[in-house]
Design a protein around this motif. Structure first.
Motif, PDB file in Angstrom:
ATOM      1  N   GLU A  40       0.881  -1.422  -0.023  1.00 26.71           N
ATOM      2  CA  GLU A  40      -0.140  -0.027  -0.229  1.00 26.71           C
ATOM      3  C   GLU A  40       0.378   1.326   0.449  1.00 26.71           C
ATOM      4  O   GLU A  40       0.724   2.165  -0.676  1.00 26.71           O
ATOM      5  CB  GLU A  40      -1.031  -0.312   1.425  1.00 26.71           C
ATOM      6  N   MET A  41       1.596   1.711   0.933  1.00 23.37           N
ATOM      7  CA  MET A  41       2.881   2.628   0.496  1.00 23.37           C
ATOM      8  C   MET A  41       3.086   2.101  -0.166  1.00 23.37           C
ATOM      9  O   MET A  41       3.912   4.213  -1.045  1.00 23.37           O
ATOM     10  CB  MET A  41       3.873   2.315   1.670  1.00 23.37           C
ATOM     11  N   GLU A  42       4.082   1.297  -1.182  1.00 20.78           N
ATOM     12  CA  GLU A  42       4.526   1.736  -2.575  1.00 20.78           C
ATOM     13  C   GLU A  42       3.507   1.997  -3.535  1.00 20.78           C
ATOM     14  O   GLU A  42       3.861   3.152  -4.546  1.00 20.78           O
ATOM     15  CB  GLU A  42       4.996  -0.082  -3.273  1.00 20.78           C
ATOM     16  N   ALA A  43       2.332   1.805  -3.447  1.00 18.71           N
ATOM     17  CA  ALA A  43       1.240   2.115  -4.590  1.00 18.71           C
ATOM     18  C   ALA A  43       0.601   3.433  -4.190  1.00 18.71           C
ATOM     19  O   ALA A  43       0.956   4.231  -4.731  1.00 18.71           O
ATOM     20  CB  ALA A  43      -0.395   0.971  -4.024  1.00 18.71           C
ATOM     21  N   LEU A  45       2.972   5.391  -2.800  1.00 21.20           N
ATOM     22  CA  LEU A  45       4.259   6.738  -3.345  1.00 21.20           C
ATOM     23  C   LEU A  45       4.250   6.882  -5.109  1.00 21.20           C
ATOM     24  O   LEU A  45       5.310   7.819  -5.073  1.00 21.20           O
ATOM     25  CB  LEU A  45       5.399   6.363  -2.556  1.00 21.20           C
ATOM     26  N   GLY A  46       3.771   5.398  -5.452  1.00 20.60           N
ATOM     27  CA  GLY A  46       4.061   5.173  -7.148  1.00 20.60           C
ATOM     28  C   GLY A  46       5.513   4.803  -7.014  1.00 20.60           C
ATOM     29  O   GLY A  46       6.299   5.020  -8.171  1.00 20.60           O
ATOM     30  N   VAL A  47       6.100   3.788  -6.338  1.00 27.66           N
ATOM     31  CA  VAL A  47       7.375   3.624  -6.630  1.00 27.66           C
ATOM     32  C   VAL A  47       7.942   2.459  -5.693  1.00 27.66           C
ATOM     33  O   VAL A  47       6.838   1.674  -4.916  1.00 27.66           O
ATOM     34  CB  VAL A  47       8.226   4.765  -6.068  1.00 27.66           C
ATOM     35  N   GLN A  48       8.288   1.709  -6.591  1.00 31.26           N
ATOM     36  CA  GLN A  48       8.646   0.163  -5.986  1.00 31.26           C
ATOM     37  C   GLN A  48       9.895   0.361  -4.439  1.00 31.26           C
ATOM     38  O   GLN A  48      10.821   0.914  -5.160  1.00 31.26           O
ATOM     39  CB  GLN A  48       9.084  -0.644  -7.164  1.00 31.26           C
ATOM     40  N   LEU A  59      16.424  -3.629  -0.567  1.00 33.60           N
ATOM     41  CA  LEU A  59      15.657  -2.991  -0.610  1.00 33.60           C
ATOM     42  C   LEU A  59      15.991  -2.335  -2.376  1.00 33.60           C
ATOM     43  O   LEU A  59      17.500  -2.631  -2.706  1.00 33.60           O
ATOM     44  CB  LEU A  59      16.273  -1.425   0.049  1.00 33.60           C
ATOM     45  N   THR A  60      15.210  -1.490  -2.642  1.00 36.48           N
ATOM     46  CA  THR A  60      15.907  -0.665  -4.043  1.00 36.48           C
ATOM     47  C   THR A  60      16.577   0.481  -3.684  1.00 36.48           C
ATOM     48  O   THR A  60      16.432   0.816  -3.224  1.00 36.48           O
ATOM     49  CB  THR A  60      14.800  -0.167  -5.333  1.00 36.48           C
ATOM     50  N   GLY A  61      16.941   0.982  -5.121  1.00 34.40           N
ATOM     51  CA  GLY A  61      17.509   2.487  -4.093  1.00 34.40           C
ATOM     52  C   GLY A  61      16.513   3.695  -3.798  1.00 34.40           C
ATOM     53  O   GLY A  61      16.852   4.288  -2.791  1.00 34.40           O
ATOM     54  N   ALA A  62      14.999   3.927  -4.397  1.00 37.87           N
ATOM     55  CA  ALA A  62      14.438   4.875  -3.684  1.00 37.87           C
ATOM     56  C   ALA A  62      13.818   4.087  -2.055  1.00 37.87           C
ATOM     57  O   ALA A  62      13.867   4.642  -1.527  1.00 37.87           O
ATOM     58  CB  ALA A  62      13.092   4.850  -4.438  1.00 37.87           C
TER      59      ALA A  62
END
Length: 303
Positions: A40-43, A45-48, A59-62
């Motif tokens: 839900e947080m990823e959705a 923020l619009g980022v993986q 973890l990704t860079g973001a």
């Protein structure tokens, strides 16, 4: 929708453990609930934030950047809670204290009566941890203050409590047990020194002593407590190196061991009451230091 504090806590747990299941256990929720909150947080923020695979969660860079900022946010939230708990000048309410396991059991019981007399409304919540864990949990806001060696912690303020020297404790048949005076560093040459596991300041100090004296750190046994080290020394597994508070209050009661002071600057550690340099509790914590310092002095005056 903005990320919630709980979602940030869950993301940090995944970052620390590398697995969703372990993270869920760490924060006491079900794995599906934790996974759903992070998704839900990823959705929102619009980022993986997390790369999911059979090997675990990375973890990704973001994600790394968000975790860094989330740690800071949660730490500041804990400081805000502390302001609410200790809004007045005197110490009241619950104070979360982390302490080295080589210090807590031998210091805090001696200080309890004085602490209660000075701060009748104070309630200490105490947890013993290794040096590395104390540092992590102080910086994350899980502890308000810790009792540890200031050399092991960055971005902190501290109030010195006492300087603790180290003792050799060897069974009767060991040459180190002969005599009553201090042990010189060269006397340790060839000995197998017993210590706690990695992550403890005491482990690092004993390794320095071994390197400087020609002794060695035992590879046969790493203790989980000072009592365990003392008992292993009594059984002939090696020579115990024990800090003052323990050696003077516990080891000297054991007639099977002779506790002798090590006469060298390396055989010493400084102990302080430590808090984050951003903590709003600085003035209150300085008041807390006095009864702790007095309790230690009662034992160490017999050196």
């Amino acid at each position: 929708m903005r990320p919630t504090l709980r979602q940030m806590q869950y993301l940090i747990a995944v970052a620390d453990t590398g697995k969703f299941g372990d993270a869920a256990r760490a924060v006491n929720v079900s794995q599906p609930s934790l996974s759903a909150q992070i998704a839900e947080m990823e959705a929102s923020l619009g980022v993986q934030l997390i790369e999911r695979s059979r090997r675990g969660a990375m973890l990704t860079g973001a994600g790394e950047e968000l975790v860094r900022r989330a740690r800071k946010i949660l730490r500041e939230v804990e400081d805000l809670k502390a302001v609410a708990r200790f809004g007045r000048s005197e110490l009241t309410g619950r104070l979360r204290l982390g302490v080295l396991p080589t210090i807590g059991p031998y210091l805090l019981p001696l200080a309890t009566r004085d602490l209660h007399k000075r701060f009748p409304e104070l309630r200490l919540s105490v947890r013993e941890e290794r040096t590395v864990d104390l540092d992590e949990h102080l910086q994350s806001g899980e502890f308000d203050t810790i009792i540890s060696s200031p050399i092991d912690h960055e971005n902190v303020h501290h109030e010195p409590l006492f300087s603790e020297r180290l003792y050799v404790c060897a069974p009767a048949e060991d040459p180190l047990s002969r005599g009553e005076g201090p042990v010189r560093l060269k006397d340790l040459k060839g000995s197998a020194l017993l210590t706690l596991g990695q992550g403890h300041r005491l482990n690092a100090i004993i390794r320095e002593l071994a390197a400087a004296s020609g002794a060695e750190v035992s590879s046969e046994y790493e203790g989980t407590s000072l009592d365990a080290i003392r008992l292993m020394a009594e059984m002939g597994a090696g020579v115990a190196i024990l800090p003052s508070l323990y050696a003077l209050s516990e080891a000297r009661l054991d007639r099977g061991l002779n506790a002798r002071l090590i006469d060298h600057p390396l055989a010493r550690r400084e102990i302080s009451l430590i808090w984050r340099d951003t903590s709003p509790l600085e003035m209150s914590l300085k008041e807390l230091a006095a009864p702790l310092r007095n309790a230690a002095a009662k034992v160490l005056r017999h050196e």
